[in-house]
Design an enzyme around this catalytic site. Structure first.
Site, PDB file in Angstrom:
ATOM      1  N   HIS A  20       0.823  -1.209   0.000  1.00  8.46           N
ATOM      2  CA  HIS A  20       0.000   0.000   0.000  1.00  8.46           C
ATOM      3  C   HIS A  20       0.858   1.262   0.000  1.00  8.46           C
ATOM      4  O   HIS A  20       1.944   1.301   0.589  1.00  8.46           O
ATOM      5  CB  HIS A  20      -0.914   0.012   1.222  1.00  8.46           C
ATOM      6  N   GLU A  25      -2.618  -5.882  11.189  1.00 10.21           N
ATOM      7  CA  GLU A  25      -3.496  -6.173  10.070  1.00 10.21           C
ATOM      8  C   GLU A  25      -3.101  -5.238   8.928  1.00 10.21           C
ATOM      9  O   GLU A  25      -2.029  -4.657   8.931  1.00 10.21           O
ATOM     10  CB  GLU A  25      -4.963  -5.996  10.483  1.00 10.21           C
ATOM     11  N   CYS A  64       4.741 -29.386 -13.361  1.00 12.50           N
ATOM     12  CA  CYS A  64       3.471 -28.645 -13.272  1.00 12.50           C
ATOM     13  C   CYS A  64       3.226 -27.977 -14.623  1.00 12.50           C
ATOM     14  O   CYS A  64       3.906 -27.006 -14.971  1.00 12.50           O
ATOM     15  CB  CYS A  64       3.539 -27.607 -12.154  1.00 12.50           C
ATOM     16  N   CYS A 118      -5.361 -26.049 -12.868  1.00 13.84           N
ATOM     17  CA  CYS A 118      -5.890 -27.323 -12.363  1.00 13.84           C
ATOM     18  C   CYS A 118      -5.656 -27.502 -10.870  1.00 13.84           C
ATOM     19  O   CYS A 118      -6.070 -28.514 -10.300  1.00 13.84           O
ATOM     20  CB  CYS A 118      -5.300 -28.494 -13.146  1.00 13.84           C
TER      21      CYS A 118
END
Length: 477
Positions: free
Chosen positions: A50, A337, A400, A435
């Protein structure tokens, strides 16, 4: 052995603190209750660095957010993790709310955020053509960025380990007490001793705080649910798109990711359970409906996974971070947070400096500030990829298919510390594609079994009791 300093918590703040402390000549350890770093709040969030316009002026959130944001790009270059400065837009849907955008701009400027501009409807469309036609204005924050939270946290941890930090996994700290000028930590792996303690325990931060400090704190886990869309949708927007924030946070965003996906979420729901990260039909429906207000016609049919994370919302005090020395020799970061991920480098640096000063520690002459990530063949040009494969043919074997991850990458992830399917996934993205591991999981398990020297029946998804296999079919029969 008595450690000079023990960090509790292997999330972004804990690993940043450990990395900064490893600059000093100290006997240093980090305790993490899970089998790996980045297994709590830091693994499930918005992946945003941010800019710092939202936090109240003069707050710890504002200070550490802006400082951390300024540190992030250089840190990403030093430690080789993904970072992209894409900018952010805060949308306004009513002419009467434009003064709130101006207020956010003014607040951000007083916090030290650079380049903030309020855009009118036409300028907004030029920046982001797909935003809703109902949006009448937006605050543009060019310094906002996106990162990989796994990449950052793991990079910090690896660099801390390279500089001498001892990582103690599956080590949950149950109780802390101060005795004879140092701390005794009762853990699931026995008693540890340390001269100072730095707690960065996320949703459990109040539990540790309340054992040592007279002023008591209460953390409420705030759950946020997300949807992740396929990589073919990653270019639908170019910026992180917010709506005007509310009392529950910055609201549902629509954002590209550094890996080419599109992220939508989160919700914000307080709960009592500190471990529940289940998604709900109602929560995901809220994500879809709210995001559609910012960007209409999102292809939610392309969602490849949904997930939820927990934020450590501190209900006491003034809705701010608590960072510093809360008792003699006990340092902590509580209530971290949003914008905690953005703030982590600055919080880690600050806590390390305080602890080092308390210990009278000197900086090392041989601190290693840099770290190289696992090679990524899919991102290399043909010549570089060929050179890598000639050196190690395992980098030619694709395991993968969705993310084009090779056996060499998976093997290196395990040799660097991955002990589970999720540990591999967070390091090299095997199983994170369309997937979601449907194709590559058996092969990844074979490599894990071989590299760790254990049978596949002992492998876990994410440590603990999360065994992937119940047994051998023929033996059960």
């Amino acid at each position: 052995m008595i450690y000079d300093a023990i960090v509790i918590g292997g999330g972004a703040v804990g690993c940043a603190t450990a990395r900064e402390l490893s600059r000093y000549d100290l006997r240093l350890a980090l305790c993490e209750k899970n089998e790996d770093v980045c297994a709590g709040t830091s693994k499930a969030n918005s992946a945003i660095c941010h800019a710092g316009f939202d936090a109240p002026v003069g707050s710890a959130k504002a200070r550490f957010n802006v400082e951390g944001s300024r540190m992030m790009e250089e840190l990403s270059q030093q430690l080789d993790f993904p970072y992209r400065r894409c900018g952010a837009l805060v949308l306004c849907f009513d002419e009467t709310d434009i003064p709130r955008l101006e207020e956010l701009k003014s607040r951000g400027e007083r916090n030290g955020v650079e380049g903030l501009v309020v855009l009118n409807r036409e300028a907004l469309r030029r920046q982001e053509p797909r935003v809703a036609p109902e949006a009448v204005a937006a605050l543009y924050a060019p310094t906002s960025a996106i990162i990989c939270p796994f990449g950052m946290t793991i990079a910090l941890a690896e660099n801390a380990a390279a500089n001498g930090c001892d990582f103690r996994f599956n080590t949950e700290v149950w109780h802390i007490r101060r005795e004879d000028g140092h701390f005794l930590l009762e853990t699931s792996q026995g008693v540890l001793e340390s001269r100072v303690v730095i707690a960065a325990a996320g949703v459990h931060g109040d539990t540790l705080h309340n054992q040592l400090c007279e002023t008591k704190l209460t953390i409420v886990p705030r759950r946020g649910e997300y949807c992740l869309l396929d990589r073919r949708d990653g270019e639908l927007v170019q910026h992180t798109i917010f709506q005007l924030p509310s009392a529950m946070g910055k609201g549902v965003l629509v954002s590209p990711t550094v890996h080419g996906n599109l992220l939508v979420g989160p919700t914000a729901e307080d709960q009592t359970d500190r471990d529940c990260t289940a998604t709900t039909a109602a929560g995901l429906r809220r994500v879809t409906e709210t995001a559609a207000r910012s960007v209409p016609n999102l292809p939610m049919r392309d969602v490849i996974t949904s997930f939820a994370g927990l934020r450590a919302h501190l209900v006491d005090g003034d809705d701010d971070f608590i960072v510093g020395e809360s008792a003699d020799g006990f340092f902590e970061a509580v209530g971290i947070e949003s914008p905690g991920l953005s703030s982590a480098p600055a919080i880690g640096q600050y806590l390390a400096e305080l602890a080092a000063e308390k210990l009278g520690a000197a900086e090392k002459d041989d601190f290693l500030p840099e770290r190289q990530d696992i090679p990524r063949p899919r991102e290399m040009d043909l010549a570089a990829r060929q050179a890598l494969i000639e050196k190690d043919p395992a980098y030619a074997s694709v395991v993968c298919r969705c993310e084009q991850i090779t056996e060499g990458e998976i093997r290196e992830a395990i040799r660097r510390g991955a002990r589970s399917l999720d540990g591999v996934k967070r390091r090299v993205r095997a199983g994170m594609g369309r997937c979601q591991g449907g194709f590559c999981t058996p092969r990844v398990m074979e490599i894990l079994s071989r590299e760790l020297g254990i049978p596949q029946t002992e492998l876990t998804k994410n440590g603990g009791a999360s065994r992937l296999l119940a047994g051998r079919t023929k033996e059960e029969a």
